[in-house]
Design a protein around this motif. Structure first.
Motif, PDB file in Angstrom:
ATOM      1  N   ARG A 153      38.774  36.577  29.273  1.00 40.66           N
ATOM      2  CA  ARG A 153      37.340  36.334  29.043  1.00 40.66           C
ATOM      3  C   ARG A 153      37.128  35.106  28.167  1.00 40.66           C
ATOM      4  O   ARG A 153      36.250  34.279  28.431  1.00 40.66           O
ATOM      5  CB  ARG A 153      36.728  37.569  28.384  1.00 40.66           C
ATOM      6  N   ARG A 154      37.940  34.963  27.135  1.00 43.38           N
ATOM      7  CA  ARG A 154      37.797  33.836  26.207  1.00 43.38           C
ATOM      8  C   ARG A 154      38.129  32.502  26.880  1.00 43.38           C
ATOM      9  O   ARG A 154      37.642  31.459  26.461  1.00 43.38           O
ATOM     10  CB  ARG A 154      38.696  34.040  24.985  1.00 43.38           C
ATOM     11  N   ALA A 155      38.959  32.541  27.923  1.00 45.84           N
ATOM     12  CA  ALA A 155      39.295  31.304  28.633  1.00 45.84           C
ATOM     13  C   ALA A 155      38.074  30.679  29.294  1.00 45.84           C
ATOM     14  O   ALA A 155      38.100  29.496  29.646  1.00 45.84           O
ATOM     15  CB  ALA A 155      40.376  31.581  29.682  1.00 45.84           C
ATOM     16  N   TYR A 156      37.014  31.469  29.430  1.00 49.48           N
ATOM     17  CA  TYR A 156      35.811  30.987  30.103  1.00 49.48           C
ATOM     18  C   TYR A 156      34.701  30.612  29.132  1.00 49.48           C
ATOM     19  O   TYR A 156      33.559  30.383  29.557  1.00 49.48           O
ATOM     20  CB  TYR A 156      35.299  32.054  31.072  1.00 49.48           C
ATOM     21  N   TRP A 194      32.152  40.218  32.913  1.00 54.64           N
ATOM     22  CA  TRP A 194      32.142  41.639  32.555  1.00 54.64           C
ATOM     23  C   TRP A 194      33.478  42.080  31.951  1.00 54.64           C
ATOM     24  O   TRP A 194      33.765  43.259  31.856  1.00 54.64           O
ATOM     25  CB  TRP A 194      31.838  42.481  33.785  1.00 54.64           C
ATOM     26  N   MET A 195      34.298  41.124  31.521  1.00 57.95           N
ATOM     27  CA  MET A 195      35.613  41.443  30.981  1.00 57.95           C
ATOM     28  C   MET A 195      35.704  41.051  29.514  1.00 57.95           C
ATOM     29  O   MET A 195      34.854  40.324  28.989  1.00 57.95           O
ATOM     30  CB  MET A 195      36.694  40.754  31.812  1.00 57.95           C
ATOM     31  N   PHE A 232      27.614  36.273  41.937  1.00 58.37           N
ATOM     32  CA  PHE A 232      27.198  37.084  40.783  1.00 58.37           C
ATOM     33  C   PHE A 232      27.938  36.728  39.497  1.00 58.37           C
ATOM     34  O   PHE A 232      27.356  36.826  38.404  1.00 58.37           O
ATOM     35  CB  PHE A 232      27.261  38.591  41.077  1.00 58.37           C
ATOM     36  N   SER A 233      29.183  36.268  39.576  1.00 60.36           N
ATOM     37  CA  SER A 233      29.886  35.888  38.346  1.00 60.36           C
ATOM     38  C   SER A 233      29.344  34.588  37.769  1.00 60.36           C
ATOM     39  O   SER A 233      29.444  34.355  36.562  1.00 60.36           O
ATOM     40  CB  SER A 233      31.392  35.756  38.607  1.00 60.36           C
ATOM     41  N   MET A 234      28.759  33.752  38.605  1.00 64.29           N
ATOM     42  CA  MET A 234      28.115  32.533  38.146  1.00 64.29           C
ATOM     43  C   MET A 234      26.703  32.826  37.644  1.00 64.29           C
ATOM     44  O   MET A 234      26.264  32.312  36.614  1.00 64.29           O
ATOM     45  CB  MET A 234      28.077  31.517  39.292  1.00 64.29           C
ATOM     46  N   MET A 235      25.986  33.674  38.376  1.00 61.22           N
ATOM     47  CA  MET A 235      24.592  33.932  38.034  1.00 61.22           C
ATOM     48  C   MET A 235      24.438  34.772  36.766  1.00 61.22           C
ATOM     49  O   MET A 235      23.427  34.655  36.069  1.00 61.22           O
ATOM     50  CB  MET A 235      23.886  34.629  39.196  1.00 61.22           C
ATOM     51  N   GLN A 236      25.422  35.610  36.440  1.00 58.55           N
ATOM     52  CA  GLN A 236      25.295  36.449  35.249  1.00 58.55           C
ATOM     53  C   GLN A 236      25.083  35.619  33.980  1.00 58.55           C
ATOM     54  O   GLN A 236      24.140  35.882  33.221  1.00 58.55           O
ATOM     55  CB  GLN A 236      26.510  37.373  35.109  1.00 58.55           C
TER      56      GLN A 236
END
Length: 270
Positions: free
Chosen positions: A28-31, A22-23, A126-130
């Motif tokens: 965010r780009r690192a992911y 959500w960022m 939730f950060s994995m499931m999104q």
């Protein structure tokens, strides 16, 4: 729960830091690489799972606890992030039916289990499931790791849960193969690479019994205690490996040089 003809694989997955999906911006780009791997989980199955069981590194209990709420709330278990990330929602339903089945399997194997109707989705879930399922239309149940940090006990827990794989349940371990927040980034590079090499070697190309022996003795691995001063982010892997039984492990599911060159790996079994 009803049985299906196919046995689903199990996964140990990097859930990333905080509410990263959500960022925006550099964090965010690192992911990006992690996000791509997570988006590939459901398509790789060939069929939609009926429900998902997440073994969360962010939930520790003396005995296994399972979330029973049919409409789980959110647990914002992080700090220092933008204000809007404390209002985000991952609105997947829970599954009291699956929670009951988990409890049944563990108790039948001599392991106590407690239901928790108040527990919300933590960011390990939730950060994995999104990215895995942004539609949030698959029921999700969480399972705790144990405060004993006993490796063999977590493997045994996974073995008891193995029948879920033939019942349409996708079993996911949410953690991180390197988790030392005091030495994150360049400072942890050498330790993360040493432990990651050992982990990949110990899980790949060996049978289930050899894997279990290696995981029970994970603290003997190179730089193990530097990689995991507390093992709560590693122990979901033990549960997943236990549930995998004799199925082979793929170490190529996701590998990344993460935040300053940290070596992290996600694993698929079966």
């Amino acid at each position: 729960m009803t049985q299906t003809a196919d046995r689903l694989p199990t996964f140990f997955l990097n859930h990333g830091g905080g509410p990263w999906p959500w960022m925006d911006g550099p964090m965010r780009r690192a992911y990006d690489q992690l996000e791509g791997s997570l988006q590939a989980v459901i398509p790789s199955l060939g069929a939609m799972p009926k429900a998902i069981l997440v073994v969360s590194a962010h939930w520790e209990e003396a005995v296994p606890h399972v979330s029973t709420n049919a409409a789980p709330p959110m647990l914002y278990d992080y700090y220092g992030f933008p204000e809007h990330t404390y209002r985000i929602r991952y609105p997947a339903p829970g599954s009291p039916e699956l929670a009951g089945r988990v409890s049944q399997l563990l108790r039948a194997g001599g392991m106590d289990c407690c239901g928790d109707a108040k527990r919300g989705f933590d960011h390990g879930t939730f950060s994995m499931m999104q990215p895995i399922r942004p539609e949030a239309d698959i029921p999700v149940v969480q399972l705790s790791v144990l405060t004993s940090f006993d490796a063999a006990e977590h493997i045994a827990m996974g073995r008891l849960l193995a029948p879920l794989r033939e019942e349409g349940v996708l079993v996911l371990g949410s953690g991180l193969s390197y988790h030392n927040l005091r030495n994150f980034g360049v400072k942890g590079q050498a330790a993360s690479h040493a432990f990651d090499r050992w982990l990949r070697h110990s899980l790949s190309g060996v049978d289930g019994d050899q894997r279990a022996i290696a995981l029970e003795r994970w603290m003997d691995g190179p730089a193990a205690m530097q990689a995991h001063p507390r093992p709560e982010h590693l122990l979901p892997l033990h549960v997943i490996a236990g549930a995998a039984g004799a199925d082979p492990c793929s170490v190529q599911f996701h590998q990344d040089d993460f935040f300053g060159g940290l070596a992290v790996t996600s694993f698929r079994f079966g």
